[in-house]
Each structure stands twice: as C-alpha cells, then as structure tokens.
Design an enzyme around this catalytic site. Structure first.
Site: not given
Ligand code: NAP
Length: 297
Positions: A99, A174, A242
């Site tokens: 997102t 979104k 965020k």
């Molecule tokens: P998360 O569990 O915190 O995972 C974040 C991922 O991004 C990890 O693989 C992290 O790598 C990587 N990352 C972050 N900063 C980085 C950087 N500078 N360089 C390279 N890799 C980086 O987050 P998530 O829940 O999977 O969410 C991911 C996206 O989906 C977000 O934009 C979120 O808003 C969206 N989303 C989430 C949900 C939900 O319910 N969680 C629902 C809909 C949409 P590391 O493992 O090295 O930290």
C-alpha cells in the site's frame, strides 16, 4: 506489449502478507524465486518450498517475467525497485501489492516503461487471513493488456480481482478503502464506548445492532473482542496510520481536507506513542472510553 501470460514470479518482500502470497503462487506453479531484505526469511522459505538458490540477484531476476513486490512503504518500494530494475528483461512486469501512494505508483510506472517493463499497482484488502486463504480483494491499476497477461497471478492470490483503471487507480481505490475503514472504526469504537457508559449488556447490544441498519463487518468481527479488551488479532493500527498519511497526501493534492482522516491520524499516533502500535485498529476504543471517563465525577 505481447499477449504472453505472465507466469514466472519472483516475490520480493516476505513479510506477513508476502509469505502467504508466495506460498499460494508456489501452489499454483507460478513461483520461480523469492527475495527479502532479511536473508534468514529467504532461506527459511527456500527450505520450506524447496526452491532453487540462484548464484546472484541478476540470475534470480532474469529467471522471472514478473516481480511481485510487497514491502512496507513508499520509500522502501522505490529502493527495492531501484535495486533490481537493471536485472529485469524487457517485456517483464512489476506487480506491486504494497500500500503506497498513487503518485509513487505512477512514478515507478514511468521509470519502468522507459525500459520496456510494465508496472501494475495491485494493493490488496483482506488481511493476513485473506492472504493465507488466497481470498484477497485485489484492486488493479494497469493497462488492460498487462492486466490480462497477469490473470493467473492474480487468481492465485485473490478471489475478488478488479481492474479499476490505469496505473495509480489501484492505490487510489485502496486509499478510499482505508478512509472508509477509518470512518467505520471511529463510528463503532465511539458508539460502543457510549454503549458501555450506558451500562448496556454489550453482548445483546452488539447482537441487535448487527442485525439492523448500523450492522457492518467491523462490528460483527471486532465488536465482541474490543469490549473484552482483546486487540491482538486483526489489522495493526500502525499500518492504518501509515495508510491514512497516504490518504491525507492524496486529498491534499486535490486541494481538499478531511476531518475524519486528520482526526484518525492524530488518534492512531497517540496510541502508537503509548506503545499500542501493534494492536488492531479497534484499540481506538481505548481513547473513546477516555472521553466518557473525562465527563464522569
Ligand atoms: P511486514 O510484515 O512488516 O513486512 C514488510 C516487508 O517489507 C518485509 O519483507 C520487509 O523486509 C520488507 N521491507 C520493508 N522495508 C524494506 C526496505 N527498505 N527494503 C527492503 N525490504 C523492506 O508488512 P506486511 O503486513 O507484509 O505489509 C506489507 C504491505 O502490505 C504494506 O504496504 C501493508 O500496508 C500492506 N497490507 C498489509 C495488510 C496486513 O493486514 N498486514 C493488509 C493489506 C495490505 P524485512 O523482513 O527485512 O523486514
């Protein structure tokens, strides 16, 4: 752009959402490799899915016709794409499920297009649960031909796939979704704090309210847990914070302002300051209860 189907995917970002998406792509025979900043997660998933190790990033990305990114925020996405853009073959595609802002999506699309690479913004809704079950709702902003080429990939991760328009429109959809999510959370958390203050039987109140005009998903799925102070399962409020900053910027770009968005950002920032950032967005009821407590005595 060729009509060839996209079906060789590298998933970049093995977080809470990226991991289950990668598993579902693997189940459907579409996953060629994975990449994550923290290498331990890559190794663990390579072992779990018995994926090959590539000798270099160049070899990994050249084996793919698609990179599906799912990372935290705008700058993270810009950084990761800058890191692999030189390795991609012309005709390849980047599908971003993070997102981020519509502006970031359009910027990336322009950069990639100059190298003959397609970009689709494909943010998702449905949470970790939806990602695990492969039932995400996917809002795709893309050229129609690219959207069609990616149909097998989208079908592997979601059950409601909608081509909402050109690049950037997926993220705009979104953002609209997140404004509604924030508004519903404000309404339900405020109303249930009010109900508690009226000394209502909360089980009965939620039951009867759910069946009437005020009924909604958030009340059905979070009503009973929030009144029991259970905030561990759901959508982390720091992520909604965020997302609302993205909404605020997009609204500002239209020379407008929305009190609902501004207030929700302030509220969630306050909860984060108090150490509740990892809790579900229904933890907002903590603040709404305080407004009633302030009127007591
Ligand atoms: P998360 O569990 O915190 O995972 C974040 C991922 O991004 C990890 O693989 C992290 O790598 C990587 N990352 C972050 N900063 C980085 C950087 N500078 N360089 C390279 N890799 C980086 O987050 P998530 O829940 O999977 O969410 C991911 C996206 O989906 C977000 O934009 C979120 O808003 C969206 N989303 C989430 C949900 C939900 O319910 N969680 C629902 C809909 C949409 P590391 O493992 O090295 O930290």
């Amino acid at each position: 752009m060729s009509d060839n189907k996209l079906n060789q995917v590298v998933v970049y970002g093995l977080g809470a959402m990226g991991r289950p998406m990668a598993r579902n792509l693997h189940k459907n025979g579409l996953l060629v490799g994975i990449k994550n900043r923290t290498e331990g997660k890559t190794k663990a998933m390579q072992n779990e899915l018995d994926l090959p190790e590539f000798e270099s990033d160049a070899a990994l990305f050249q084996a793919a016709d698609t990179v599906l990114t799912c990372v935290s925020a705008d700058q993270d996405l810009l950084d990761v794409v800058a890191g692999f853009i030189d390795h991609l073959k012309p005709g390849a595609a980047v599908i971003d499920c993070s997102t981020v802002s519509p502006k970031t999506a359009r910027t990336l699309a322009d950069d990639l297009a100059s190298r003959g690479i397609s970009f689709m913004d494909a943010p998702v809704s449905g949470g970790v649960e939806g990602a695990k079950k492969g039932t995400l709702s996917v809002m795709v902003g893309a050229e129609r031909a690219d959207y069609k080429r990616a149909s097998e990939i989208f079908a592997a991760i979601g059950s409601q796939i909608t081509h909402v328009g050109k690049v950037g429109q997926g993220q705009a959809t979104k953002a609209v979704n997140q404004v509604m999510v924030a508004g519903v959370a404000q309404a339900v958390c405020g109303a249930l704090a009010f109900a508690e203050h009226c000394n209502l039987d909360m089980k009965k109140a939620i039951e009867v309210l759910s069946a009437g005009a005020a009924g909604n998903w958030f009340l059905d799925n979070r009503g009973h847990t929030m009144v029991k102070d259970e905030f561990n399962v759901g959508f982390k409020l720091q992520l909604l914070h965020k997302d609302l900053k993205i909404c605020q910027e997009a609204i500002k770009d239209l020379n407008a302002d929305m009190d609902l968005v501004n207030q929700s950002i302030t509220d969630y920032a306050q909860l984060m300051d108090r150490g509740h950032g990892d809790e579900d967005i229904s933890a907002l009821i903590r603040l709404r209860r305080e407004s009633f407590n302030n009127t007591e005595s």
